[in-house]
Write a protein that holds these residues in place. Sequence first.
Motif, short mmCIF file in Angstrom:
data_model
loop_
_atom_site.label_atom_id
_atom_site.label_comp_id
_atom_site.label_asym_id
_atom_site.label_seq_id
_atom_site.Cartn_x
_atom_site.Cartn_y
_atom_site.Cartn_z
N LEU A 287 0.90 -1.15 0.15
CA LEU A 287 0.05 0.14 -0.06
C LEU A 287 0.88 1.42 0.05
O LEU A 287 0.52 2.40 -0.54
N ALA A 288 2.12 1.02 0.72
CA ALA A 288 2.93 2.29 0.57
C ALA A 288 3.20 2.72 -0.85
O ALA A 288 3.80 3.84 -1.08
N GLY A 289 3.33 1.70 -1.77
CA GLY A 289 3.52 2.10 -3.10
C GLY A 289 2.68 3.09 -3.99
O GLY A 289 2.95 3.68 -4.94
N ILE A 290 1.42 3.22 -3.33
CA ILE A 290 0.40 4.00 -3.93
C ILE A 290 0.82 5.29 -4.02
O ILE A 290 0.65 6.01 -5.04
N PRO A 291 1.11 6.04 -2.93
CA PRO A 291 1.64 7.21 -3.02
C PRO A 291 2.78 7.58 -3.83
O PRO A 291 2.91 8.67 -4.48
N VAL B 238 5.20 8.66 -10.72
CA VAL B 238 4.79 7.84 -12.15
C VAL B 238 3.73 8.75 -12.89
O VAL B 238 3.77 9.12 -13.77
N TYR B 239 2.21 8.73 -11.91
CA TYR B 239 1.51 9.36 -12.68
C TYR B 239 1.45 10.89 -12.66
O TYR B 239 1.28 11.76 -11.87
N ARG B 240 1.63 11.20 -13.91
CA ARG B 240 2.07 12.72 -14.04
C ARG B 240 1.03 13.75 -13.94
O ARG B 240 1.29 14.52 -13.40
N PRO B 241 -0.14 13.41 -14.29
CA PRO B 241 -1.26 14.54 -13.96
C PRO B 241 -1.31 15.04 -12.46
O PRO B 241 -1.82 16.17 -12.21
N SER B 242 -0.97 14.03 -11.41
CA SER B 242 -1.01 14.62 -10.32
C SER B 242 0.15 14.79 -9.62
O SER B 242 0.47 15.23 -8.47
N SER B 243 1.31 14.62 -10.32
CA SER B 243 2.63 14.84 -9.64
C SER B 243 3.27 16.21 -9.80
O SER B 243 2.96 16.79 -11.08
N PRO B 244 3.87 16.70 -8.92
CA PRO B 244 4.52 18.14 -9.20
C PRO B 244 5.56 18.36 -10.10
O PRO B 244 6.15 17.35 -10.35
#
Length: 285
Positions: free
Chosen positions: A227-231, A237-243
């Motif tokens: 579960l720690a891998g989700i954040p 990795v998930y570009r729309p939500s990453s700074p």
Amino acid sequence: MICGHRMRTCCVPICRHGVFFAAEEVEDVAVIFPRAVVISMSIVVFGYMMANLAYMIILSPYQIINTSVIAVDAVRPVLGSTVALYAMSVLVAVSTFGAANGGIYMAGRQNFSAARQGSLPECLSAIYTRWKTPVVAIVFQAATVAFYLIPAEIGLLVNIFSFTSWIFFCACFVGLVVLRYREPHLKRPYKVFIATPVVMTLASLYLVIAPFVNDPFSCLYVVAGILAGIPVYFLFVYRPSSPDIFHRASAVLTSWTLVIFMSALPQVKKDRDRCLEPSTRSDVF
């Protein structure tokens, strides 16, 4: 008997998983996959049966129950104590090398494909320009394995690996059943009988639940790690939500990786389109 021992210690993980990791390199999945699975598993089952039959013929029930090296004890009357010990040691070493070779191929291919499709950092999808191999993904896998070996608790590591693997196997089996009924008209070059994933789902559920009953705290640590891998996924990795800072850091890391490993990135768009073709989809089963 020795050949049976060799096959049963080496071939099981390779024939069970390796063929599916090579799906993208296979031209005729509908023909090659069933043939590879049937032939490889038949050889392994035959090897298991012959090895165990030889043990039961040569050794008494008391010897089988009380021995810790049954293969050595079985060949000792034929080869002698010293030769039997060295012969089985060599076979175990060869088996380990064979399993490691298949594991390197499978793990490197998995990391490479995941990075190419955007599930892992882009730098892991780099290909060595001379040999056309995913050297960065393989090096990453080797570093990860070395990190896991730091505690030197091999038994605990094996149990954690088995528990984690069966969690994702169970998810795959459930996903296969869901897709079979949700999208029944998808073209499937290789289609299994629906009872097979149902039975495997039940078996994998048992192999996930049983460790919880035996050692719940270790299993909870494993689940927490997953579960720690989700954040981490959403941040890196998930570009729309990453700074933006993570985007720039990823670009710099990719650039340096390409230089250090003399690699190049694949044609992402073309490769992603290929992943959607029926012969290479993850839901063709």
